[in-house]
Design a protein around this motif. Structure first.
Motif, PDB file in Angstrom:
ATOM      1  N   MET A   1      25.736 -30.546   7.845  1.00 51.24           N
ATOM      2  CA  MET A   1      26.018 -29.642   6.729  1.00 51.24           C
ATOM      3  C   MET A   1      25.081 -28.256   7.344  1.00 51.24           C
ATOM      4  N   PRO A   2      25.732 -27.175   6.757  1.00 53.04           N
ATOM      5  CA  PRO A   2      24.864 -25.931   7.136  1.00 53.04           C
ATOM      6  C   PRO A   2      23.686 -25.743   6.479  1.00 53.04           C
ATOM      7  N   THR A   3      22.636 -25.028   7.261  1.00 52.53           N
ATOM      8  CA  THR A   3      21.419 -25.002   6.653  1.00 52.53           C
ATOM      9  C   THR A   3      20.943 -23.592   6.518  1.00 52.53           C
ATOM     10  N   HIS A   4      22.050 -22.690   6.404  1.00 49.44           N
ATOM     11  CA  HIS A   4      21.969 -21.201   6.309  1.00 49.44           C
ATOM     12  C   HIS A   4      21.346 -20.845   4.705  1.00 49.44           C
ATOM     13  N   GLY A   5      20.200 -20.117   4.811  1.00 49.18           N
ATOM     14  CA  GLY A   5      19.685 -19.732   3.512  1.00 49.18           C
ATOM     15  C   GLY A   5      18.742 -20.545   2.844  1.00 49.18           C
ATOM     16  N   ILE A   6      18.437 -21.710   3.713  1.00 48.10           N
ATOM     17  CA  ILE A   6      17.325 -22.561   3.168  1.00 48.10           C
ATOM     18  C   ILE A   6      16.164 -21.838   3.296  1.00 48.10           C
ATOM     19  N   GLY A   7      15.192 -21.947   2.375  1.00 43.83           N
ATOM     20  CA  GLY A   7      13.739 -21.462   2.307  1.00 43.83           C
ATOM     21  C   GLY A   7      13.771 -19.686   2.023  1.00 43.83           C
ATOM     22  N   LYS A   8      14.749 -19.236   2.028  1.00 48.77           N
ATOM     23  CA  LYS A   8      15.053 -17.749   1.789  1.00 48.77           C
ATOM     24  C   LYS A   8      15.071 -17.681   0.223  1.00 48.77           C
ATOM     25  N   TYR A   9      14.146 -16.497  -0.213  1.00 43.57           N
ATOM     26  CA  TYR A   9      14.097 -16.151  -1.782  1.00 43.57           C
ATOM     27  C   TYR A   9      14.562 -14.841  -1.938  1.00 43.57           C
ATOM     28  N   LYS A  10      14.431 -14.083  -0.890  1.00 45.80           N
ATOM     29  CA  LYS A  10      14.403 -12.629  -1.104  1.00 45.80           C
ATOM     30  C   LYS A  10      15.701 -12.155  -1.757  1.00 45.80           C
ATOM     31  N   HIS A  11      17.005 -13.057  -1.607  1.00 47.32           N
ATOM     32  CA  HIS A  11      18.143 -12.521  -2.305  1.00 47.32           C
ATOM     33  C   HIS A  11      18.023 -12.970  -3.802  1.00 47.32           C
ATOM     34  N   LEU A  12      16.942 -13.531  -4.140  1.00 46.89           N
ATOM     35  CA  LEU A  12      16.858 -13.719  -5.642  1.00 46.89           C
ATOM     36  C   LEU A  12      15.990 -12.785  -6.378  1.00 46.89           C
ATOM     37  N   LEU A  13      15.177 -11.840  -5.647  1.00 46.03           N
ATOM     38  CA  LEU A  13      14.383 -10.880  -6.314  1.00 46.03           C
ATOM     39  C   LEU A  13      15.173  -9.731  -6.416  1.00 46.03           C
ATOM     40  N   PRO A  14      14.877  -9.163  -7.467  1.00 45.71           N
ATOM     41  CA  PRO A  14      15.815  -7.684  -7.643  1.00 45.71           C
ATOM     42  C   PRO A  14      15.733  -6.550  -6.469  1.00 45.71           C
ATOM     43  N   LYS A  15      16.643  -5.690  -6.322  1.00 46.14           N
ATOM     44  CA  LYS A  15      16.554  -4.769  -5.370  1.00 46.14           C
ATOM     45  C   LYS A  15      15.597  -3.596  -5.608  1.00 46.14           C
ATOM     46  N   GLU A  16      14.772  -3.277  -4.381  1.00 48.09           N
ATOM     47  CA  GLU A  16      13.930  -2.169  -4.617  1.00 48.09           C
ATOM     48  C   GLU A  16      14.781  -0.921  -4.570  1.00 48.09           C
ATOM     49  N   ALA A  17      14.166   0.131  -5.102  1.00 52.32           N
ATOM     50  CA  ALA A  17      14.870   1.443  -5.116  1.00 52.32           C
ATOM     51  C   ALA A  17      14.041   2.012  -3.649  1.00 52.32           C
ATOM     52  N   PRO A  18      15.012   2.712  -2.601  1.00 55.96           N
ATOM     53  CA  PRO A  18      14.458   3.131  -1.284  1.00 55.96           C
ATOM     54  C   PRO A  18      13.473   3.984  -1.593  1.00 55.96           C
ATOM     55  N   LYS A  19      12.291   3.830  -0.746  1.00 55.73           N
ATOM     56  CA  LYS A  19      11.168   4.746  -0.781  1.00 55.73           C
ATOM     57  C   LYS A  19      11.377   5.995  -0.295  1.00 55.73           C
ATOM     58  N   LYS A  20      11.041   7.299  -1.095  1.00 56.79           N
ATOM     59  CA  LYS A  20      11.197   8.611  -1.033  1.00 56.79           C
ATOM     60  C   LYS A  20      10.116   8.886   0.182  1.00 56.79           C
ATOM     61  N   LYS A  21      10.645   9.748   1.031  1.00 55.87           N
ATOM     62  CA  LYS A  21       9.790  10.361   2.098  1.00 55.87           C
ATOM     63  C   LYS A  21       8.638  11.200   1.262  1.00 55.87           C
ATOM     64  N   LYS A  22       7.523  11.201   1.926  1.00 56.26           N
ATOM     65  CA  LYS A  22       6.528  11.963   1.393  1.00 56.26           C
ATOM     66  C   LYS A  22       6.809  13.515   1.725  1.00 56.26           C
ATOM     67  N   GLU A  23       6.568  14.383   0.564  1.00 54.72           N
ATOM     68  CA  GLU A  23       7.179  15.622   0.684  1.00 54.72           C
ATOM     69  C   GLU A  23       5.702  16.294   1.164  1.00 54.72           C
ATOM     70  N   ARG A  24       5.872  17.234   1.985  1.00 52.71           N
ATOM     71  CA  ARG A  24       4.669  18.319   2.270  1.00 52.71           C
ATOM     72  C   ARG A  24       4.231  18.840   0.960  1.00 52.71           C
ATOM     73  N   GLN A  25       2.791  18.829   1.140  1.00 50.59           N
ATOM     74  CA  GLN A  25       2.241  19.683  -0.012  1.00 50.59           C
ATOM     75  C   GLN A  25       2.328  21.105  -0.057  1.00 50.59           C
ATOM     76  N   GLN A  26       2.898  21.340  -1.335  1.00 53.03           N
ATOM     77  CA  GLN A  26       3.040  22.791  -1.509  1.00 53.03           C
ATOM     78  C   GLN A  26       2.181  23.535  -2.237  1.00 53.03           C
ATOM     79  N   MET A  27       1.937  24.798  -1.866  1.00 55.42           N
ATOM     80  CA  MET A  27       0.872  25.611  -2.507  1.00 55.42           C
ATOM     81  C   MET A  27       1.122  25.895  -4.000  1.00 55.42           C
ATOM     82  N   LYS A  28       0.143  25.650  -4.892  1.00 53.77           N
ATOM     83  CA  LYS A  28       0.408  26.012  -6.206  1.00 53.77           C
ATOM     84  C   LYS A  28       0.317  27.290  -6.550  1.00 53.77           C
ATOM     85  N   GLN A  29       0.796  27.984  -7.604  1.00 53.86           N
ATOM     86  CA  GLN A  29       1.008  29.122  -8.010  1.00 53.86           C
ATOM     87  C   GLN A  29      -0.259  29.549  -8.313  1.00 53.86           C
ATOM     88  N   ILE A  30      -0.582  30.554  -7.740  1.00 53.05           N
ATOM     89  CA  ILE A  30      -2.185  31.338  -8.085  1.00 53.05           C
ATOM     90  C   ILE A  30      -2.016  32.121  -9.354  1.00 53.05           C
TER      91      ILE A  30
END
Length: 210
Positions: free
Chosen positions: A49-78
């Motif tokens: 019998m095929p054993t693919h997927g046994i012991g894997k649980y990540k497919h049961l977790l909700p999908k996380e949103a892709p992490k946004k790249k850290k934007e460069r810090q901008q100077m605040k308005q004086i």
């Protein structure tokens, strides 16, 4: 009479032996059946019998949103000054003793919180090193006697009330520790750039690319 009794007992014993033989053969056949069923149940059928997927649980977790790249810090308005309030001010604390500089900058921040003065930011500037050169009495070659490190902290104020400013500065000067320098000046773009450590080698490479 005796012969008849012996024959009857002999026939009875034969009947008992026959029944015992039947029971023994039945038990042996049952045991063979049980052993056969156990052998049949112990066969490793799961190998096929095929054993693919046994012991894997990540497919049961909700999908996380892709992490946004850290934007460069901008100077605040004086913020600009008005008739009733100052604009963005930098309260600069500097000295050679890092503990005193840190504690005094924390004192200024706490004082602002008590007086209701808005603190926009509080940060540290890159440490500056100064070499103290000494020339011996006999000879002309100078050598490094000590390295002084200057630590700087900035408490950036926003919308400081003009009527409160004299009292605020008087309290700061009265509680200024020895060996600590204090300065207050309007915030500029050059002050913002001074927050970042200079990298001449990187700037040279970028100049060559352009």
């Amino acid at each position: 009479m005796g012969t008849t009794f012996c024959m009857a007992s002999f026939a009875f014993h034969l009947r008992v032996l026959d029944q015992a033989g039947l029971l023994f053969r039945a038990s042996v056949s049952v045991q063979h059946l049980i052993q056969g069923s156990l052998v049949f149940s112990n066969e490793r059928q799961y190998r096929t019998m095929p054993t693919h997927g046994i012991g894997k649980y990540k497919h049961l977790l909700p999908k996380e949103a892709p992490k946004k790249k850290k934007e460069r810090q901008q100077m605040k308005q004086i913020k600009t000054a008005t008739d009733a309030e100052y604009g963005t001010l930098n309260v600069k604390v500097s000295g050679y003793d890092m503990i005193l500089v840190e504690h005094y900058s924390q004192y200024i921040h706490n004082l602002c919180n008590r007086l209701g003065v808005k603190v926009a930011e509080s940060y540290a500037l890159p440490t500056k090193s100064t070499e103290v050169m000494v020339m011996p009495e006999q000879g002309t070659k100078m050598y490094v006697d000590a390295i002084l490190k200057t630590h700087e902290r900035i408490v950036q104020l926003s919308q400081l009330n003009a009527t409160l400013c004299p009292t605020f500065m008087e309290v700061l000067l009265k509680n200024q520790p020895e060996g600590i320098q204090l300065s207050v000046k309007p915030h500029t773009e050059a002050d913002y750039q001074a927050r970042f450590k200079a990298r001449p080698e990187l700037e040279g490479l970028m100049a060559q690319m352009t």
